[in-house]
Structures are given as C-alpha cells and as structure tokens.
Design a protein around this motif. Structure first.
Motif, PDB file in Angstrom:
ATOM      1  N   GLN A  23      54.949  45.974 -95.524  1.00  0.00           N
ATOM      2  CA  GLN A  23      55.935  44.946 -95.806  1.00  0.00           C
ATOM      3  C   GLN A  23      55.310  43.658 -96.305  1.00  0.00           C
ATOM      4  O   GLN A  23      55.933  42.926 -97.081  1.00  0.00           O
ATOM      5  N   VAL A  26      55.027  43.659-100.038  1.00  0.00           N
ATOM      6  CA  VAL A  26      56.379  43.825-100.588  1.00  0.00           C
ATOM      7  C   VAL A  26      57.157  42.516-100.444  1.00  0.00           C
ATOM      8  O   VAL A  26      57.812  42.053-101.373  1.00  0.00           O
ATOM      9  N   THR A  30      58.865  40.431-103.404  1.00  0.00           N
ATOM     10  CA  THR A  30      60.332  40.471-103.499  1.00  0.00           C
ATOM     11  C   THR A  30      61.009  39.326-102.751  1.00  0.00           C
ATOM     12  O   THR A  30      62.211  39.129-102.888  1.00  0.00           O
ATOM     13  N   ALA A  32      61.773  39.372 -99.821  1.00  0.00           N
ATOM     14  CA  ALA A  32      62.615  39.947 -98.773  1.00  0.00           C
ATOM     15  C   ALA A  32      62.132  39.449 -97.422  1.00  0.00           C
ATOM     16  O   ALA A  32      60.933  39.231 -97.223  1.00  0.00           O
ATOM     17  N   GLY A  35      62.183  40.812 -91.468  1.00  0.00           N
ATOM     18  CA  GLY A  35      63.109  41.573 -90.643  1.00  0.00           C
ATOM     19  C   GLY A  35      63.926  42.594 -91.406  1.00  0.00           C
ATOM     20  O   GLY A  35      64.484  43.508 -90.823  1.00  0.00           O
ATOM     21  N   ASP A  36      64.003  42.422 -92.741  1.00  0.00           N
ATOM     22  CA  ASP A  36      64.657  43.433 -93.580  1.00  0.00           C
ATOM     23  C   ASP A  36      63.631  44.443 -94.084  1.00  0.00           C
ATOM     24  O   ASP A  36      63.889  45.639 -94.134  1.00  0.00           O
ATOM     25  N   GLY A  37      62.485  43.941 -94.476  1.00  0.00           N
ATOM     26  CA  GLY A  37      61.495  44.814 -95.108  1.00  0.00           C
ATOM     27  C   GLY A  37      60.797  45.757 -94.148  1.00  0.00           C
ATOM     28  O   GLY A  37      60.535  46.920 -94.485  1.00  0.00           O
ATOM     29  N   PRO A  39      61.848  47.172 -91.181  1.00  0.00           N
ATOM     30  CA  PRO A  39      62.616  48.389 -90.874  1.00  0.00           C
ATOM     31  C   PRO A  39      62.856  49.264 -92.090  1.00  0.00           C
ATOM     32  O   PRO A  39      63.014  50.476 -91.943  1.00  0.00           O
ATOM     33  N   ALA A  40      62.873  48.660 -93.287  1.00  0.00           N
ATOM     34  CA  ALA A  40      63.023  49.497 -94.478  1.00  0.00           C
ATOM     35  C   ALA A  40      61.838  50.447 -94.608  1.00  0.00           C
ATOM     36  O   ALA A  40      61.981  51.591 -95.040  1.00  0.00           O
ATOM     37  N   CYS A  41      60.654  49.975 -94.244  1.00  0.00           N
ATOM     38  CA  CYS A  41      59.449  50.797 -94.352  1.00  0.00           C
ATOM     39  C   CYS A  41      59.287  51.729 -93.152  1.00  0.00           C
ATOM     40  O   CYS A  41      58.474  52.647 -93.196  1.00  0.00           O
ATOM     41  N   CYS A  42      60.040  51.523 -92.096  1.00  0.00           N
ATOM     42  CA  CYS A  42      59.847  52.292 -90.860  1.00  0.00           C
ATOM     43  C   CYS A  42      60.019  53.801 -91.005  1.00  0.00           C
ATOM     44  O   CYS A  42      59.170  54.549 -90.552  1.00  0.00           O
TER      45      CYS A  42
END
Lengths: 44, 114
Positions: A23, A26, A30, A32, A35-37, A39-42
């Motif tokens: 993250q 990233v 971005t 981002a 806290g959004d990035g 969990p997106a990668c999780c």
C-alpha cells in the motif's frame, strides 16, 4: 469502535506485512488513504 | 492473504471456524480458502477497492509498486510467506490484477506460477 480497538491491539503485537508494504507505494501514487488501500491489498 | 494461505493453513482454518464460515469437519485446506474468500467478500461489501486498478493505479506503475514495496523491510520480513521481487510482481501484475473478484482471480493465478 471496540472491533477497531481489538484489531489494532492485535496488529500492535503481530505487526503488519505484505498488504501494508504494497500500500505504501500505491498510496504514494494514487493518494488513496492507507485505510482504503491496505484492506484492498489484503485478499491478494 | 491468498498468497500467504499456504503458509497459514491452520491459522486461517481456525479463523474460518471462529467467524462461522464452516464446520471443523470441513478440513483445514477448504476452511483456510473459505476464510480468504470470506474476507474478500466482507471487504467488497463495504466498498473497499478490489484491485490496484480500482484504487487508481496505472498499469505502467505496477512494476514500480512491486519493487518499491520491498523497501518496507520490516513488513516484508514479517510476512508469513517469503516475499521477493518475483512474488511482489505476481501480486501487482495481471492476472492477479485483472478485473475479476479477488477470489476468482487468485484461484486462477496461483503462486508459484504453474
């Protein structure tokens, strides 16, 4: 909120790993939120 | 999680039981995969982006992300399964970063590549 506290206590002991490492660049590119990035990668 | 699952089968299986994703007779392999899938579904249900592209990452930056993420040495070292540049590239590039839901594309793109 108690769930968030419990989760934070858990990774305060265990640390974080690949998802958070991914993250950082990233989020840099971005803008981002972490806290959004993270969990997106999780699931990956 | 999908990448780490082979190194965390028992832990993920235990977590699957704790969150009600199966019964103990289902077997650790199936339970651990069910936990990964369940987490992906949970995150999708609260509108967490499901890919780097959905987060706004350009395709020509996937390699940069793979290489730069290794700089977080403490986090990389803390990962349950060893992570090197090839593994990071596997995580940041197609087919892992296709538009399918996380579970479907993870199952289609195992690591190491076969």
């Amino acid at each position: 909120m108690p769930g968030a506290l419990a989760a934070s206590c858990a990774f305060g002991v265990a640390g974080t790993a690949a998802a958070h490492a991914l993250q950082y660049p990233v989020g840099d590119l971005t803008h981002a939120a972490h806290g959004d990035g993270s969990p997106a990668c999780c699931p990956m | 999680m999908q990448y780490n699952r082979p190194a965390c089968v028992d832990q993920f299986a235990e977590l699957a039981l704790l969150v009600g994703l199966g019964a103990s007779g289902d077997g650790p392999e199936a339970l651990s995969q069910r936990f990964v899938d369940g987490m992906a579904d949970l995150l999708a249900s609260v509108n967490i982006p499901r890919s780097l592209k959905e987060m706004g990452l350009a395709e020509d930056k996937q390699d940069y992300v793979a290489v730069t993420s290794l700089a977080s040495a403490r986090l990389v070292k803390n990962n349950p399964r060893p992570l090197d540049e090839a593994a990071m590239r596997h995580l940041t590039m197609p087919p892992m970063q296709a538009t399918a839901p996380p579970c479907a594309r993870s199952a289609a793109a195992p690591y190491p590549p076969q």
